[in-house]
Design a protein around this motif. Structure first.
Motif, PDB file in Angstrom:
ATOM      1  N   GLY A 132      51.236  42.621  20.598  1.00  0.00           N
ATOM      2  CA  GLY A 132      51.962  41.881  21.612  1.00  0.00           C
ATOM      3  C   GLY A 132      52.675  42.818  22.576  1.00  0.00           C
ATOM      4  N   SER A 133      53.906  42.436  22.960  1.00  0.00           N
ATOM      5  CA  SER A 133      54.717  43.288  23.826  1.00  0.00           C
ATOM      6  C   SER A 133      56.181  42.981  23.557  1.00  0.00           C
ATOM      7  CB  SER A 133      54.385  43.049  25.302  1.00  0.00           C
ATOM      8  OG  SER A 133      54.716  41.722  25.687  1.00  0.00           O
ATOM      9  N   GLY A 134      57.041  43.878  23.978  1.00  0.00           N
ATOM     10  CA  GLY A 134      58.454  43.634  23.772  1.00  0.00           C
ATOM     11  C   GLY A 134      59.291  44.891  23.861  1.00  0.00           C
ATOM     12  N   TRP A 135      60.528  44.768  23.385  1.00  0.00           N
ATOM     13  CA  TRP A 135      61.514  45.839  23.440  1.00  0.00           C
ATOM     14  C   TRP A 135      62.016  46.146  22.029  1.00  0.00           C
ATOM     15  CZ3 TRP A 135      63.128  48.203  28.053  1.00  0.00           C
ATOM     16  CH2 TRP A 135      62.611  47.613  29.218  1.00  0.00           C
ATOM     17  N   GLY A 136      62.139  47.428  21.715  1.00  0.00           N
ATOM     18  CA  GLY A 136      62.668  47.854  20.428  1.00  0.00           C
ATOM     19  C   GLY A 136      63.877  48.749  20.627  1.00  0.00           C
ATOM     20  N   LEU A 137      64.976  48.432  19.951  1.00  0.00           N
ATOM     21  CA  LEU A 137      66.187  49.249  19.997  1.00  0.00           C
ATOM     22  C   LEU A 137      66.378  49.869  18.623  1.00  0.00           C
ATOM     23  CD1 LEU A 137      66.644  46.476  21.802  1.00  0.00           C
ATOM     24  CD2 LEU A 137      68.863  47.535  22.236  1.00  0.00           C
ATOM     25  N   SER A 138      66.629  51.174  18.575  1.00  0.00           N
ATOM     26  CA  SER A 138      66.686  51.871  17.297  1.00  0.00           C
ATOM     27  C   SER A 138      67.946  52.722  17.183  1.00  0.00           C
ATOM     28  CB  SER A 138      65.456  52.768  17.122  1.00  0.00           C
ATOM     29  OG  SER A 138      64.264  52.028  17.238  1.00  0.00           O
ATOM     30  N   ARG A 139      68.369  52.900  15.931  1.00  0.00           N
ATOM     31  CA  ARG A 139      69.499  53.776  15.612  1.00  0.00           C
ATOM     32  C   ARG A 139      69.142  54.636  14.412  1.00  0.00           C
ATOM     33  NH1 ARG A 139      74.375  49.320  15.364  1.00  0.00           N
ATOM     34  NH2 ARG A 139      74.601  48.912  17.613  1.00  0.00           N
ATOM     35  N   GLU A 140      69.730  55.814  14.383  1.00  0.00           N
ATOM     36  CA  GLU A 140      69.541  56.673  13.218  1.00  0.00           C
ATOM     37  C   GLU A 140      70.505  56.288  12.098  1.00  0.00           C
ATOM     38  OE1 GLU A 140      69.102  61.425  12.076  1.00  0.00           O
ATOM     39  OE2 GLU A 140      69.719  60.826  14.095  1.00  0.00           O
ATOM     40  N   SER A 141      71.707  55.852  12.467  1.00  0.00           N
ATOM     41  CA  SER A 141      72.680  55.455  11.444  1.00  0.00           C
ATOM     42  C   SER A 141      73.428  54.213  11.902  1.00  0.00           C
ATOM     43  CB  SER A 141      73.677  56.590  11.181  1.00  0.00           C
ATOM     44  OG  SER A 141      74.407  56.900  12.351  1.00  0.00           O
ATOM     45  N   GLY A 142      73.793  53.374  10.950  1.00  0.00           N
ATOM     46  CA  GLY A 142      74.541  52.163  11.244  1.00  0.00           C
ATOM     47  C   GLY A 142      73.656  51.037  11.726  1.00  0.00           C
ATOM     48  N   ASP A 143      73.490  50.020  10.891  1.00  0.00           N
ATOM     49  CA  ASP A 143      72.614  48.910  11.248  1.00  0.00           C
ATOM     50  C   ASP A 143      73.198  48.124  12.425  1.00  0.00           C
ATOM     51  OD1 ASP A 143      70.479  47.199  11.198  1.00  0.00           O
ATOM     52  OD2 ASP A 143      70.978  46.249   9.278  1.00  0.00           O
ATOM     53  N   PHE A 144      72.351  47.371  13.101  1.00  0.00           N
ATOM     54  CA  PHE A 144      72.802  46.498  14.176  1.00  0.00           C
ATOM     55  C   PHE A 144      73.610  45.348  13.585  1.00  0.00           C
ATOM     56  CE2 PHE A 144      69.180  48.767  15.846  1.00  0.00           C
ATOM     57  CZ  PHE A 144      69.596  49.107  17.126  1.00  0.00           C
ATOM     58  N   THR A 145      74.689  45.013  14.244  1.00  0.00           N
ATOM     59  CA  THR A 145      75.612  44.007  13.735  1.00  0.00           C
ATOM     60  C   THR A 145      75.147  42.607  14.111  1.00  0.00           C
ATOM     61  OG1 THR A 145      76.973  44.002  15.731  1.00  0.00           O
ATOM     62  CG2 THR A 145      77.492  45.650  14.041  1.00  0.00           C
ATOM     63  N   ASP A 146      75.825  41.610  13.520  1.00  0.00           N
ATOM     64  CA  ASP A 146      75.534  40.226  13.895  1.00  0.00           C
ATOM     65  C   ASP A 146      75.852  39.989  15.373  1.00  0.00           C
ATOM     66  OD1 ASP A 146      74.746  39.711  11.319  1.00  0.00           O
ATOM     67  OD2 ASP A 146      76.624  38.753  10.720  1.00  0.00           O
ATOM     68  N   GLN A 147      76.875  40.665  15.890  1.00  0.00           N
ATOM     69  CA  GLN A 147      77.205  40.539  17.312  1.00  0.00           C
ATOM     70  C   GLN A 147      76.083  41.109  18.181  1.00  0.00           C
ATOM     71  OE1 GLN A 147      79.637  38.887  18.643  1.00  0.00           O
ATOM     72  NE2 GLN A 147      79.282  39.472  20.783  1.00  0.00           N
ATOM     73  N   ASP A 148      75.479  42.215  17.738  1.00  0.00           N
ATOM     74  CA  ASP A 148      74.337  42.774  18.455  1.00  0.00           C
ATOM     75  C   ASP A 148      73.182  41.768  18.488  1.00  0.00           C
ATOM     76  OD1 ASP A 148      75.588  45.255  18.877  1.00  0.00           O
ATOM     77  OD2 ASP A 148      74.900  46.016  16.935  1.00  0.00           O
ATOM     78  N   VAL A 149      72.931  41.136  17.355  1.00  0.00           N
ATOM     79  CA  VAL A 149      71.856  40.144  17.272  1.00  0.00           C
ATOM     80  C   VAL A 149      72.173  38.952  18.171  1.00  0.00           C
ATOM     81  CG1 VAL A 149      70.597  38.570  15.750  1.00  0.00           C
ATOM     82  CG2 VAL A 149      71.209  40.863  14.950  1.00  0.00           C
ATOM     83  N   PHE A 150      73.441  38.553  18.205  1.00  0.00           N
ATOM     84  CA  PHE A 150      73.857  37.447  19.077  1.00  0.00           C
ATOM     85  C   PHE A 150      73.570  37.793  20.541  1.00  0.00           C
ATOM     86  CE2 PHE A 150      77.047  35.316  21.727  1.00  0.00           C
ATOM     87  CZ  PHE A 150      76.844  33.982  21.357  1.00  0.00           C
ATOM     88  N   GLY A 151      73.889  39.022  20.935  1.00  0.00           N
ATOM     89  CA  GLY A 151      73.604  39.452  22.299  1.00  0.00           C
ATOM     90  C   GLY A 151      72.113  39.480  22.586  1.00  0.00           C
ATOM     91  N   ALA A 152      71.320  39.934  21.603  1.00  0.00           N
ATOM     92  CA  ALA A 152      69.868  39.970  21.768  1.00  0.00           C
ATOM     93  C   ALA A 152      69.310  38.562  21.932  1.00  0.00           C
ATOM     94  CB  ALA A 152      69.226  40.660  20.573  1.00  0.00           C
ATOM     95  N   HIS A 153      69.832  37.613  21.160  1.00  0.00           N
ATOM     96  CA  HIS A 153      69.387  36.222  21.267  1.00  0.00           C
ATOM     97  C   HIS A 153      69.722  35.646  22.642  1.00  0.00           C
ATOM     98  CE1 HIS A 153      68.265  34.761  17.063  1.00  0.00           C
ATOM     99  NE2 HIS A 153      68.420  36.070  16.954  1.00  0.00           N
ATOM    100  N   ALA A 154      70.861  36.063  23.199  1.00  0.00           N
ATOM    101  CA  ALA A 154      71.290  35.530  24.498  1.00  0.00           C
ATOM    102  C   ALA A 154      70.396  36.032  25.630  1.00  0.00           C
ATOM    103  CB  ALA A 154      72.743  35.903  24.761  1.00  0.00           C
ATOM    104  N   ILE A 155      70.004  37.302  25.573  1.00  0.00           N
ATOM    105  CA  ILE A 155      69.244  37.893  26.677  1.00  0.00           C
ATOM    106  C   ILE A 155      67.735  37.735  26.495  1.00  0.00           C
ATOM    107  CG2 ILE A 155      68.922  40.250  25.782  1.00  0.00           C
ATOM    108  CD1 ILE A 155      69.842  41.256  28.550  1.00  0.00           C
ATOM    109  N   TRP A 156      67.288  37.473  25.274  1.00  0.00           N
ATOM    110  CA  TRP A 156      65.847  37.414  24.966  1.00  0.00           C
ATOM    111  C   TRP A 156      65.071  36.395  25.795  1.00  0.00           C
ATOM    112  CZ3 TRP A 156      63.588  33.375  21.724  1.00  0.00           C
ATOM    113  CH2 TRP A 156      62.224  33.565  21.468  1.00  0.00           C
ATOM    114  N   PRO A 157      65.544  35.143  25.960  1.00  0.00           N
ATOM    115  CA  PRO A 157      64.744  34.192  26.751  1.00  0.00           C
ATOM    116  C   PRO A 157      64.517  34.657  28.186  1.00  0.00           C
ATOM    117  CG  PRO A 157      66.452  33.042  25.508  1.00  0.00           C
ATOM    118  CD  PRO A 157      66.764  34.505  25.423  1.00  0.00           C
ATOM    119  N   VAL A 158      65.523  35.319  28.764  1.00  0.00           N
ATOM    120  CA  VAL A 158      65.390  35.799  30.138  1.00  0.00           C
ATOM    121  C   VAL A 158      64.368  36.934  30.196  1.00  0.00           C
ATOM    122  CG1 VAL A 158      66.590  36.882  32.075  1.00  0.00           C
ATOM    123  CG2 VAL A 158      67.736  35.119  30.713  1.00  0.00           C
ATOM    124  N   ILE A 159      64.475  37.887  29.264  1.00  0.00           N
ATOM    125  CA  ILE A 159      63.538  39.010  29.254  1.00  0.00           C
ATOM    126  C   ILE A 159      62.117  38.526  28.988  1.00  0.00           C
ATOM    127  CG2 ILE A 159      62.891  41.113  28.013  1.00  0.00           C
ATOM    128  CD1 ILE A 159      65.811  41.695  27.593  1.00  0.00           C
TER     129      ILE A 159
END
Length: 252
Positions: A132-159
């Motif tokens: 498929g296609s899409g965007w991947g955000l990565s970190r070496e340390s510290g998992d993405f938080t629930d707030q990060d996921v909330f932000g991703a959900h908000a912007i995802w339909p537009v992207i």
């Protein structure tokens, strides 16, 4: 950070950009402001292209990574196994820590590239043989938080909509010849491509910053020049002329 402001900004700026690399930079900048990440990547599997930001040269994920990732990446496998689930997901949503530590792909590929934690925003459905296609955000340390996921959900339909309608795609080999044979202007050919992708008159008006009335007039002219009376036949005719390619299946 006001999530609504960032979402509105990516929508407004993304619709105005017609050049491929500039469009990707707009979305990247908005994602970077919304979610903290060490690395960000955009990919499109059909033509095996990838654009990355923040990856050191020694861990750059080149196009050859696709052949491995589309068959073994935990998030892509999740998208395939759950047909109705296309929302942003963390790799930790798909595997427990112990499962990841025994996963060859995670250890040999992701950890070696310092992508210990990842959040994915998929814009086109991964199929059996494609990623498929899409965007991947990565970190070496510290998992993405629930707030990060909330932000991703908000912007995802537009992207997702921008990737489908606004993202400049390579023209088919016969585009110029087909446009000339049909007698379409550059604007009419551009609108024909958006019609083939499934954009409504309102969406086209928003993307091209023109009125809906103007869009409908262009569509009438397109139909007349192609000798058709509806969208489906227009797409078929434009495909026969080499102006458009049939659209990929829409992500859900």
């Amino acid at each position: 950070m006001d999530i609504r402001v960032v979402v509105q900004e990516v929508s407004y700026q993304g619709q105005a950009v017609l050049e491929h690399s500039a469009y990707l930079e707009v979305v990247h900048d908005c994602l970077r402001r919304l979610i903290d990440a060490d690395h960000i990547a955009w990919w499109r599997q059909d033509d095996r292209v990838i654009q990355t930001w923040g990856y050191p040269d020694d861990v750059y994920p080149g196009p050859e990574a696709f052949g491995v990732a589309i068959h073994q990446h935990p998030i892509i496998l999740r998208y395939r196994s759950r047909a109705s689930t296309m929302r942003p997901a963390r790799i930790s949503d798909c595997r427990t820590r112990s499962e990841l530590m025994s996963d060859d792909f995670y250890n040999d590929y992701m950890r070696s590239m310092r992508m210990n934690h990842q959040l994915m925003l998929c814009t086109a459905r991964p199929e059996k043989l494609t990623g498929g296609s899409g965007w991947g955000l990565s970190r070496e340390s510290g998992d993405f938080t629930d707030q990060d996921v909330f932000g991703a959900h908000a912007i995802w339909p537009v992207i997702r909509s921008l990737d489908r309608f606004a993202l400049p795609w390579p023209s088919p080999p016969g585009f110029d010849e087909g446009r000339s044979r049909a007698g379409l202007t550059q604007r009419e050919a551009d609108i024909m491509v958006l019609i083939a992708r499934g954009a409504s008159a309102q969406q086209i008006a928003s993307l091209r910053r023109i009125s809906v009335t103007t869009v409908r007039k262009h569509i009438q002219n397109i139909y007349a020049k192609l000798g058709v009376h509806d969208r489906i036949l227009a797409v078929v005719k434009a495909h026969e002329l080499g102006i458009v390619e049939f659209p990929a299946r829409e992500a859900k």
